[in-house]
Design a protein around this motif. Structure first.
Motif, short mmCIF file in Angstrom:
data_model
loop_
_atom_site.label_atom_id
_atom_site.label_comp_id
_atom_site.label_asym_id
_atom_site.label_seq_id
_atom_site.Cartn_x
_atom_site.Cartn_y
_atom_site.Cartn_z
N LEU A 164 0.81 -1.24 -0.02
CA LEU A 164 0.18 -0.06 0.02
C LEU A 164 0.88 1.41 0.04
N PHE A 165 2.08 1.09 0.08
CA PHE A 165 3.27 2.39 0.47
C PHE A 165 4.32 2.40 -0.56
N ASP A 166 4.93 3.32 -1.02
CA ASP A 166 6.13 3.16 -1.85
C ASP A 166 7.16 2.90 -0.85
N THR A 167 8.48 2.65 -1.46
CA THR A 167 9.47 1.93 -0.67
C THR A 167 9.84 2.84 0.86
N GLU A 168 9.97 4.11 0.46
CA GLU A 168 10.47 5.17 1.72
C GLU A 168 9.30 5.12 2.61
N GLU A 169 8.44 5.27 2.37
CA GLU A 169 7.27 5.49 3.25
C GLU A 169 7.26 3.99 4.20
N TRP A 170 7.12 3.02 3.46
CA TRP A 170 7.24 1.89 4.11
C TRP A 170 8.52 1.66 5.16
N GLU A 171 9.57 1.91 4.95
CA GLU A 171 10.76 1.61 5.48
C GLU A 171 10.43 2.59 6.58
N ASN A 172 9.85 3.89 6.65
CA ASN A 172 9.88 4.74 7.68
C ASN A 172 8.98 4.26 8.75
N ILE A 173 7.92 3.61 8.00
CA ILE A 173 6.80 2.84 8.94
C ILE A 173 7.36 2.00 9.93
N LEU A 174 8.05 1.11 9.42
CA LEU A 174 8.94 0.33 10.32
C LEU A 174 9.80 0.54 11.07
N ILE A 175 10.71 1.62 10.89
CA ILE A 175 11.49 2.46 11.69
C ILE A 175 10.78 2.72 12.93
N TYR A 176 9.57 3.45 12.78
CA TYR A 176 8.93 4.02 13.60
C TYR A 176 8.48 2.96 14.60
N ARG A 177 7.86 1.88 14.11
CA ARG A 177 7.25 0.81 14.98
C ARG A 177 8.28 0.26 15.56
N LYS A 178 9.36 -0.25 15.04
CA LYS A 178 10.38 -0.99 15.65
C LYS A 178 11.01 -0.23 16.78
N TYR A 179 11.19 1.20 16.72
CA TYR A 179 11.86 1.85 17.62
C TYR A 179 10.76 1.86 18.75
N TYR A 180 9.59 2.00 18.70
CA TYR A 180 8.74 1.92 19.97
C TYR A 180 8.54 0.75 20.62
N PHE A 181 8.48 -0.36 19.40
CA PHE A 181 8.31 -1.78 19.86
C PHE A 181 9.43 -2.14 20.85
#
Length: 242
Positions: A164-181
């Motif tokens: 549902l996202f382009d590569t950069e958006e997807w990577e940012n989503i994962l970085i955000y979520r992994k940080y808080y995880f």
């Protein structure tokens, strides 16, 4: 339920009795139940029921005359399901009782199941908003509502969500979520580690829970990072480990 809420609900019931409205009746019933006991199994079962109705409409979507209207009907059920399921997950997980200190709820099979249901609900909403032409910020907000204890990714829907996202958006989503995880897991490990001070004689239970947490983390992040989270709590910058 306190006196103010009782009076408020009583007035709502009187109004509905005079002018019956099915959707308002359902909303009122949901509000009364969640206000009375926000972590009851009934709340979660209602969320599952709303999800089931939404999936039923989706299964017969091809026969809908008004496709746009059907999408909005599905979203209404999914939004209700998401609110109840997420509230249930968070309040159940954060319940302040000794059982949860010794056996974090997000590690249980029920915790993982509820998290999976939430992911499924939010994924459906993301797809429907994509069909409606909503911008990516709307879709990202839906993903941000998914709790960050059970997993920072999206289980069996991870690959589908990524499309549902382009590569950069997807990577940012994962970085955000992994940080808080990782941050949440550090807090969980610290809480378990302090158990001997809370419950004298619980050292063995404490050790067992930390090992269980580490095994769980090894399925979510690499083994080295899992060990650091459990043993050192990452007192340094978490971003160095993402």
């Amino acid at each position: 339920m306190d006196k103010k809420n009782v009076i408020s609900h009583a007035i709502d019931i009187i109004v509905l009795a005079q002018e019956p409205n099915p959707l308002s009746c359902i909303k009122l019933a949901n509000n009364m139940i969640t206000a009375e006991d926000p972590i009851s199994e009934l709340v979660y079962n209602m969320a599952k029921s709303e999800l089931s109705v939404a999936e039923g409409i989706m299964a017969n979507f091809v026969y809908e005359g008004d496709k746009n209207g059907a999408i909005h009907r599905i979203l209404t059920h999914l939004e209700t399901a998401a609110k109840m399921a997420i509230d249930y997950y968070k309040k159940k997980n954060n319940a302040e009782n000794p059982i949860n200190f010794m056996n974090p709820w997000f590690l249980t099979e029920k915790g993982k199941t509820v998290h999976g249901d939430i992911v499924r609900i939010q994924y459906y909403q993301c797809v429907l908003h994509t069909l409606l032409g909503s911008d990516s910020e709307c879709i990202v907000r839906l993903l941000q509502q998914i709790p960050l204890y059970t997993d920072y990714q999206f289980g069996m829907y991870t690959d589908a969500v990524s499309r549902l996202f382009d590569t950069e958006e997807w990577e940012n989503i994962l970085i955000y979520r992994k940080y808080y995880f990782i941050e949440n897991m550090c807090c969980a490990a610290d809480m378990i580690d302090r158990m001997p001070y809370l419950f004298p004689g619980s050292t063995l239970i404490n050790d067992g829970c930390l090992k269980r947490l580490q095994r769980f983390l090894e399925t979510r992040v690499d083994a080295g990072l899992a060990k650091v989270i459990v043993e050192q709590r990452l007192n340094m910058n978490v971003r160095n480990y993402i």
